[in-house]
Design a protein around this motif. Structure first.
Motif, PDB file in Angstrom:
ATOM      1  N   UNK A  34       0.293  -1.041  -0.007  1.00 37.00           N
ATOM      2  CA  UNK A  34       0.289  -0.163   0.587  1.00 37.00           C
ATOM      3  C   UNK A  34       1.128   1.418   0.405  1.00 37.00           C
ATOM      4  N   UNK A  35       1.291   0.895   1.020  1.00 35.13           N
ATOM      5  CA  UNK A  35       3.081   2.240   0.912  1.00 35.13           C
ATOM      6  C   UNK A  35       3.105   2.774  -0.898  1.00 35.13           C
ATOM      7  N   UNK A  88       5.933   7.951   4.600  1.00 33.92           N
ATOM      8  CA  UNK A  88       5.422   6.181   3.573  1.00 33.92           C
ATOM      9  C   UNK A  88       6.878   6.615   2.952  1.00 33.92           C
ATOM     10  N   UNK A  89       8.007   7.685   2.575  1.00 40.40           N
ATOM     11  CA  UNK A  89       9.583   7.404   1.394  1.00 40.40           C
ATOM     12  C   UNK A  89       9.608   7.274   2.546  1.00 40.40           C
ATOM     13  N   UNK A  90       9.553   7.530   3.532  1.00 41.16           N
ATOM     14  CA  UNK A  90      10.574   7.563   5.145  1.00 41.16           C
ATOM     15  C   UNK A  90      11.201   5.979   5.257  1.00 41.16           C
ATOM     16  N   UNK A  91       8.992   5.480   5.619  1.00 42.50           N
ATOM     17  CA  UNK A  91       8.991   4.565   6.203  1.00 42.50           C
ATOM     18  C   UNK A  91       9.830   2.895   4.822  1.00 42.50           C
ATOM     19  N   UNK A  92       8.941   3.023   3.400  1.00 43.58           N
ATOM     20  CA  UNK A  92       9.878   2.537   2.755  1.00 43.58           C
ATOM     21  C   UNK A  92      11.329   2.664   2.539  1.00 43.58           C
ATOM     22  N   UNK A  93      12.194   3.778   2.868  1.00 44.45           N
ATOM     23  CA  UNK A  93      13.703   3.453   3.313  1.00 44.45           C
ATOM     24  C   UNK A  93      14.290   3.062   4.216  1.00 44.45           C
ATOM     25  N   UNK A 124      19.864   9.762  -2.646  1.00 43.41           N
ATOM     26  CA  UNK A 124      19.463   9.898  -1.551  1.00 43.41           C
ATOM     27  C   UNK A 124      18.207   9.555  -1.228  1.00 43.41           C
ATOM     28  N   UNK A 125      17.455   9.032  -2.529  1.00 44.85           N
ATOM     29  CA  UNK A 125      16.389   8.575  -2.770  1.00 44.85           C
ATOM     30  C   UNK A 125      16.007   7.228  -2.071  1.00 44.85           C
ATOM     31  N   UNK A 126      17.318   6.023  -2.446  1.00 46.99           N
ATOM     32  CA  UNK A 126      18.151   4.501  -2.366  1.00 46.99           C
ATOM     33  C   UNK A 126      17.517   3.664  -3.578  1.00 46.99           C
TER      34      UNK A 126
END
Length: 324
Positions: free
Chosen positions: A22-23, A85-90, A154-156
């Protein structure tokens, strides 16, 4: 007690958590603001992506997107939660990377970003080294311009970069590999063609051809011109790649600067070219690997950098030590 929609009320332990799928779906839509493009970007069908975003909205109890018949916009809540959400996925990506590194070094995927003015000339050496020394490493190469590579790092999206430095980007650690000189490539019959000891000041009067905007090599060439005392913009003709640039020189439209590693590949395609060499100290560029500071696989990347320094010694470069 659960609400009529099935969401848990209050702060109790019955509250559902969003899934990673979902994220990922939501962050893809937040980036592309288009369901079809977002679905293609993450390899998900459009109905599945739309359902995942709707399920996330239900789980969180907020509206993330404003949908119209013509476009998709982030709601104010969506703007705020997209960052989370981006931070969680990273962090999840970092967790998987850490586990992979602990499990076995130099295995699994390594996503390497390379600038276009390096890729054709260094990748044969890089690929041969990885094939011979790290056969279990799944090297994935992405050729992009510097700004895009740094965004990806930087975004992974990318793990390691091979590019010109210095970058001066916080959170990015540079592992220097080598310095290389620039040479002057001219058409046949040019007064500086084939000469040695060319003074930099000669660049003040030359019709210099450069790459398009966005290439770091263009910026480096302009810096060299400024150091030589040239204040004006030197070109009206540009090219998207070094191969085209050299063919323009062969056709008599001007001269250009090439890094030494590109000379053998690019100048042997035409018999209408000559190569001139600058007086010491010649203009140079530095090439390095770059990684995120504190990367889980930093020990591997440093070992790879050292192995590359050894493999690159046969090239016309000045290999640097790790402390350069």
């Amino acid at each position: 007690m659960a609400s009529p929609t099935g969401r848990a009320g209050g702060k109790g332990g019955g509250r559902r958590s969003p899934s990673l799928a979902q994220l990922r779906a939501f962050t893809a839509v937040a980036e592309h603001l288009h369901f079809r493009d977002a679905a293609a970007a993450i390899g998900m069908s459009q109905p599945a992506l739309s359902g995942a975003v709707s399920a996330l909205e239900e789980t969180l109890g907020v509206t993330l997107l404003e949908r119209t018949t013509r476009k998709v916009l982030l709601s104010p809540a969506g703007e705020r939660l997209a960052v989370r959400a981006r931070a969680v996925l990273a962090e999840v990506g970092a967790l998987m990377e850490e586990a992979e590194a602990v499990r076995a070094p130099f295995t699994g995927a390594l996503r390497l970003g390379v600038i276009p003015t390096v890729a054709p000339y260094l990748l044969p050496t890089v690929l041969r080294l990885v094939h011979d020394r790290y056969p279990d490493l799944d090297l994935q190469v992405h050729e992009e311009q510097t700004a895009s590579l740094l965004e990806g790092l930087t975004a992974g999206r990318l793990d390691l970069l091979l590019l010109a430095v210095p970058l001066g980007v916080p959170g990015v650690l540079e592992l220097p590999l080598f310095d290389e000189d620039f040479v002057l490539v001219t058409p046949l019959g040019h007064g500086l063609g084939g000469r040695e000891g060319i003074p930099r000041e000669a660049l003040r009067e030359l019709r210099l051809l450069l790459l398009d905007e966005g290439h770091c090599l263009r910026d480096q060439a302009l810096d060299i011109c400024r150091e030589a005392g040239r204040a004006d913009a030197p070109v009206t003709t540009t090219a998207a790649g070094l191969s085209t640039l050299v063919q323009l020189v062969a056709g008599g439209l001007g001269v250009t600067l090439l890094p030494r590693t590109a000379v053998k590949v690019e100048t042997t395609r035409s018999d209408q070219l000559l190569t001139g060499y600058f007086a010491d100290p010649a203009p140079t560029r530095r090439i390095a690997l770059a990684m995120r500071s504190g990367a889980a696989r930093s020990t591997e990347y440093q070992e790879l950098a050292e192995a590359l320094r050894g493999a690159l010694r046969p090239l016309p470069v000045r290999v640097l030590d790790a402390k350069a």
